[in-house]
Design a protein around this motif. Structure first.
Motif, PDB file in Angstrom:
ATOM      1  N   ALA A  35      44.618  46.887  46.016  1.00  0.00           N
ATOM      2  CA  ALA A  35      45.346  46.471  47.223  1.00  0.00           C
ATOM      3  C   ALA A  35      44.846  45.115  47.721  1.00  0.00           C
ATOM      4  O   ALA A  35      45.634  44.294  48.206  1.00  0.00           O
ATOM      5  CB  ALA A  35      45.204  47.530  48.311  1.00  0.00           C
ATOM      6  N   ILE A  36      43.532  44.872  47.610  1.00  0.00           N
ATOM      7  CA  ILE A  36      42.984  43.569  48.000  1.00  0.00           C
ATOM      8  C   ILE A  36      43.615  42.451  47.161  1.00  0.00           C
ATOM      9  O   ILE A  36      43.971  41.384  47.679  1.00  0.00           O
ATOM     10  CB  ILE A  36      41.448  43.564  47.840  1.00  0.00           C
ATOM     11  CG1 ILE A  36      40.800  44.444  48.914  1.00  0.00           C
ATOM     12  CG2 ILE A  36      40.896  42.131  47.935  1.00  0.00           C
ATOM     13  CD1 ILE A  36      39.306  44.640  48.724  1.00  0.00           C
ATOM     14  N   SER A  37      43.772  42.686  45.868  1.00  0.00           N
ATOM     15  CA  SER A  37      44.330  41.651  44.992  1.00  0.00           C
ATOM     16  C   SER A  37      45.778  41.329  45.366  1.00  0.00           C
ATOM     17  O   SER A  37      46.197  40.172  45.284  1.00  0.00           O
ATOM     18  CB  SER A  37      44.244  42.081  43.521  1.00  0.00           C
ATOM     19  OG  SER A  37      45.168  43.108  43.231  1.00  0.00           O
ATOM     20  N   LEU A  38      46.540  42.346  45.787  1.00  0.00           N
ATOM     21  CA  LEU A  38      47.923  42.079  46.208  1.00  0.00           C
ATOM     22  C   LEU A  38      47.945  41.248  47.486  1.00  0.00           C
ATOM     23  O   LEU A  38      48.779  40.357  47.644  1.00  0.00           O
ATOM     24  CB  LEU A  38      48.669  43.399  46.418  1.00  0.00           C
ATOM     25  CG  LEU A  38      49.126  44.128  45.146  1.00  0.00           C
ATOM     26  CD1 LEU A  38      49.713  45.492  45.497  1.00  0.00           C
ATOM     27  CD2 LEU A  38      50.151  43.302  44.368  1.00  0.00           C
ATOM     28  N   THR A  97      47.955  32.251  44.409  1.00  0.00           N
ATOM     29  CA  THR A  97      48.148  32.847  43.091  1.00  0.00           C
ATOM     30  C   THR A  97      46.828  32.879  42.337  1.00  0.00           C
ATOM     31  O   THR A  97      46.269  31.829  42.002  1.00  0.00           O
ATOM     32  CB  THR A  97      49.189  32.059  42.279  1.00  0.00           C
ATOM     33  OG1 THR A  97      50.418  32.032  43.001  1.00  0.00           O
ATOM     34  CG2 THR A  97      49.415  32.710  40.918  1.00  0.00           C
ATOM     35  N   GLU A  98      46.301  34.077  42.125  1.00  0.00           N
ATOM     36  CA  GLU A  98      45.064  34.278  41.375  1.00  0.00           C
ATOM     37  C   GLU A  98      45.355  35.273  40.255  1.00  0.00           C
ATOM     38  O   GLU A  98      45.028  36.453  40.359  1.00  0.00           O
ATOM     39  CB  GLU A  98      43.945  34.779  42.292  1.00  0.00           C
ATOM     40  CG  GLU A  98      43.483  33.788  43.328  1.00  0.00           C
ATOM     41  CD  GLU A  98      42.673  32.640  42.734  1.00  0.00           C
ATOM     42  OE1 GLU A  98      42.339  32.716  41.534  1.00  0.00           O
ATOM     43  OE2 GLU A  98      42.409  31.665  43.458  1.00  0.00           O
ATOM     44  N   GLN A  99      46.005  34.783  39.209  1.00  0.00           N
ATOM     45  CA  GLN A  99      46.457  35.661  38.137  1.00  0.00           C
ATOM     46  C   GLN A  99      45.287  36.419  37.509  1.00  0.00           C
ATOM     47  O   GLN A  99      45.395  37.609  37.215  1.00  0.00           O
ATOM     48  CB  GLN A  99      47.174  34.837  37.063  1.00  0.00           C
ATOM     49  CG  GLN A  99      47.885  35.671  36.001  1.00  0.00           C
ATOM     50  CD  GLN A  99      49.212  36.224  36.485  1.00  0.00           C
ATOM     51  OE1 GLN A  99      49.704  35.815  37.534  1.00  0.00           O
ATOM     52  NE2 GLN A  99      49.795  37.141  35.729  1.00  0.00           N
ATOM     53  N   GLY A 100      44.159  35.743  37.331  1.00  0.00           N
ATOM     54  CA  GLY A 100      43.002  36.372  36.703  1.00  0.00           C
ATOM     55  C   GLY A 100      42.483  37.546  37.520  1.00  0.00           C
ATOM     56  O   GLY A 100      42.199  38.627  36.975  1.00  0.00           O
TER      57      GLY A 100
END
Length: 506
Positions: free
Chosen positions: A130-133, A140-143
Motif C-alpha cells: 500500500a505504501i508503494s501505491l 514514478t518509482e517502478q523499481g
C-alpha cells in the motif's frame, strides 16, 4: 522439536476435568494447566479456551480482515485505485509469481516458524504494498513498486499457507464448512469495511475523478500493519486441542527436501487431486476481469468504491449460505459433494451468462480515460446502473461459493494437517500461477472480450475435470487410521485416551 513447536498432549498432565459446551457438549476433557486452556463462564456458558480451534480461527480471520481483506478492498477499486491499471497489473504479476513459489513451499517455513510468526511476517508485506501505491501517485518509482509486489508475493504465500492449513486441519471434519463460513465472513468484512474508506474519502470528489486520494492509502497502511501485529498473539499449532481432546497432526523435522517429498507423496497417495488443479488455477483468474475490466474500466471512483463494498458484502452472504449447506449433516457428505458440483455448474452459466450480455456493450478502447476517447466513468446516479450493480454483486457471490467449495473439497479428502498443508500448497501455488498469467495479459491490454471468454471457458472446463474427484473420491467419513497411512504418526499420537477411534489397530 521444542515444547513450543510440539505442544503438550491432553493426556500428559493431570488437570481438573473441563466440560465442553456447544458441538462437543458434555464431553469430559482433561486440559493442560495454563492460561491458554482456561475457560470463562458467561451466564452458565463456558467459552472455548484460548488455544482452541474456534478462538484461533477467529484471530486468524481478523488478521486476514486487516491484511488481505484491506488488500482486496484496495484491489476491488480496479488498478489499485489508480486511473490506469497497468502499474497494478505489473506489481501483481510480480506478486503472484513470487506467491506461486512460496505458496508451494511455504509449508516448510510455517512448520519451522510456527503459524503466528509466519502470519505476522506475511502481514508486513501488505502494508509495504500500500505504501508503494501511495508513493506512485506522487512519483514514478517502478523499481520500488515491483519490489513491493514481489515482497508481498513472498509474504502472502506464507500467510495464506498458514491460514489454509489452520482452516482445514484445526476443525473436526463435520465442522469444516462452518469454519470456512466464519472465516470467510470475517475476512471479507475487512474488504467491506475497507471499501468504506475510499467511499468516504472520495464521495465528494469530482464525478470525473479517476484516482483515489492520499487519505485512502494512509488508512489502508495503518490497518494492514495492525493486522501484522495481531498475528503475534496467536498460538502455534502444537498448542491446539480440539473440543474432543484430539490434537492437530504435526509435521516433524520439516525441510525443503521433505517438502518436495511431501508434495510427491501427496500426489502418490491421492493422484486424482491433479483433476482439481484447473479449479485451483482459475480461482483467482476472474478477479482481474471483474476488478479491472468491469469495475475499474466502466465506473468513476466513488461508484467503484460502492461496487467493491457490495462485491465483498456478497461474499459474506455467500459464505454463510455455502458453509451451512456444505455441513448440512442430514445429507451424506458424498451426496453434498455431488450437489455442490451441480450448483456450481448452474451458477457458472447463469451469472457469467449475464456477464456476457454486459460485456458485449463496450470494448477496452471505448472506456479509455486518455485521449482521444476521454471516457468519463459511469456514476451510481446514471440510468441503467442498478442492473450492472446486481451483476457485480453476484460476481462476488460466485467467488465465495467457488472458494468455499474448493476448501471444503480439500478438507473432505483428508483430516491430516500434513496432507492438508500440501493440498493448500498446491492450491495457493497453482492459483497464483493463474493470477500472475492473467495480470500479465491484462497489462498487455488483452481485449476485454478475450479476457471474458477465458474466464467462462476455464471455469466451465475446470468443473468437468473436477467431476471424477467429486463424484468418486469424496467419502462420508475418513477414519484416523486411513488418514495416517503413509505417515510416521500413530493413532496414539493424535487421539486422547478413551476416544472412540483410539482402539483401532494401525
Amino acid at each position: 522439536m521444542s515444547a513450543e513447536e510440539k505442544g503438550t498432549a491432553a493426556t500428559d498432565v493431570t488437570h481438573p476435568s473441563h466440560e465442553v459446551h456447544g458441538d462437543e457438549a458434555n464431553v469430559p476433557l482433561d486440559l493442560p494447566a495454563g492460561w491458554k486452556y482456561k475457560q470463562i463462564s458467561i451466564f452458565g456458558y463456558k467459552l472455548p479456551w484460548y488455544a482452541s480451534p474456534r478462538v484461533q480461527l477467529l484471530m486468524v480471520a481478523f488478521v486476514c480482515f486487516m491484511c488481505p481483506g484491506m488488500f482486496n478492498a484496495l484491489g476491488g477499486l480496479g488498478g489499485g485505485g489508480r486511473a490506469s491499471a497497468t502499474l497494478a497489473d505489473n506489481m501483481n504479476t510480480a506478486l503472484y509469481s513470487a506467491f506461486a513459489v512460496f505458496g508451494f513451499f511455504g509449508g516448510t517455513i510455517v512448520n519451522k516458524l510456527g503459524v503466528k510468526w509466519t502470519l505476522a511476517f506475511g502481514g508486513i508485506g501488505y502494508g509495504i504494498y500500500a505504501i508503494s501505491l501511495l508513493v506512485s501517485v506522487h512519483k514514478t518509482e517502478q523499481g520500488f513498486s515491483i519490489f513491493a509486489g514481489t515482497f508481498l508475493g513472498i509474504c502472502a504465500g506464507l500467510l495464506w499457507t498458514a491460514q489454509g492449513t489452520i482452516m482445514i486441519s484445526y476443525p473436526n471434519e463435520q465442522e469444516k464448512g462452518r469454519y470456512f463460513a466464519w472465516f470467510w465472513a470475517i475476512f471479507n468484512m475487512g474488504a467491506v469495511l475497507g471499501s468504506l474508506i475510499p467511499l468516504g474519502e472520495n464521495i465528494h470528489l469530482s464525478l470525473t475523478a479517476h484516482s483515489v486520494n492520499d487519505g485512502t492509502y494512509i488508512g489502508f497502511i495503518v490497518l494492514m500493519f495492525f493486522g501484522a501485529f495481531l498475528a503475534t498473539l496467536l498460538c502455534n499449532a502444537g498448542d491446539i486441542i480440539r473440543p474432543d481432546g484430539s490434537k492437530v497432526i504435526l509435521m516433524k523435522h520439516p525441510s525443503w527436501v521433505s517438502e518436495f517429498v511431501g508434495l510427491w507423496e501427496t500426489l502418490r497417495w491421492e493422484p486424482l487431486i491433479i483433476l482439481l488443479f484447473p479449479m485451483f488455477f482459475v480461482s483467482n483468474w476472474f478477479y482481474v476481469y471483474q476488478q479491472n475490466a468491469v469495475n475499474g474500466a466502466v465506473f468513476n471512483v466513488r461508484t467503484r468504491a460502492l461496487n467493491s463494498l457490495l462485491y465483498w458484502l456478497a461474499q459474506i452472504i455467500a459464505a454463510g449460505i455455502w458453509g451451512s449447506l456444505l455441513d448440512f449433516h442430514s445429507v451424506r457428505r458424498s451426496l453434498r459433494a455431488k450437489i455442490t458440483w451441480v450448483v456450481l455448474v448452474v451458477l457458472t452459466f447463469a451469472i457469467w451468462g449475464g456477464g456476457y450480455a454486459f460485456e458485449k456493450t463496450y470494448t477496452r478502447e471505448d472506456v479509455d480515460p486518455e485521449p482521444p476517447t476521454n471516457y468519463v466513468g459511469k456514476d451510481w446516479s446514471d440510468s441503467g446502473y442498478v442492473g450492472i450493480m446486481f451483476l457485480y454483486f453476484f460476481y462476488g457471490f460466485f467467488d465465495a461459493a467457488w472458494q468455499a467449495s474448493v476448501y471444503w473439497l480439500m478438507g473432505a479428502l483428508s483430516n491430516s494437517g500434513r496432507r492438508s498443508a500440501n493440498y493448500v500448497g498446491f492450491y495457493k501455488g497453482i492459483q497464483s500461477v493463474g493470477a500472475a498469467v492473467v495480470n500479465n495479459l491484462d497489462a498487455r491490454h488483452l481485449s476485454f472480450k478475450t479476457e471474458f471468454i477465458s474466464n467462462w471457458s476455464l471455469l466451465a472446463g475446470s468443473l468437468v475435470f473436477a467431476a471424477p474427484v467429486i463424484f468418486f473420491k469424496i467419502k462420508d467419513h475418513i477414519s484416523v487410521e486411513e488418514d495416517l497411512q503413509g505417515t510416521d504418526e500413530t493413532v496414539a499420537d493424535v487421539l486422547p485416551s478413551g476416544h472412540p477411534e483410539k482402539n483401532v489397530d494401525v
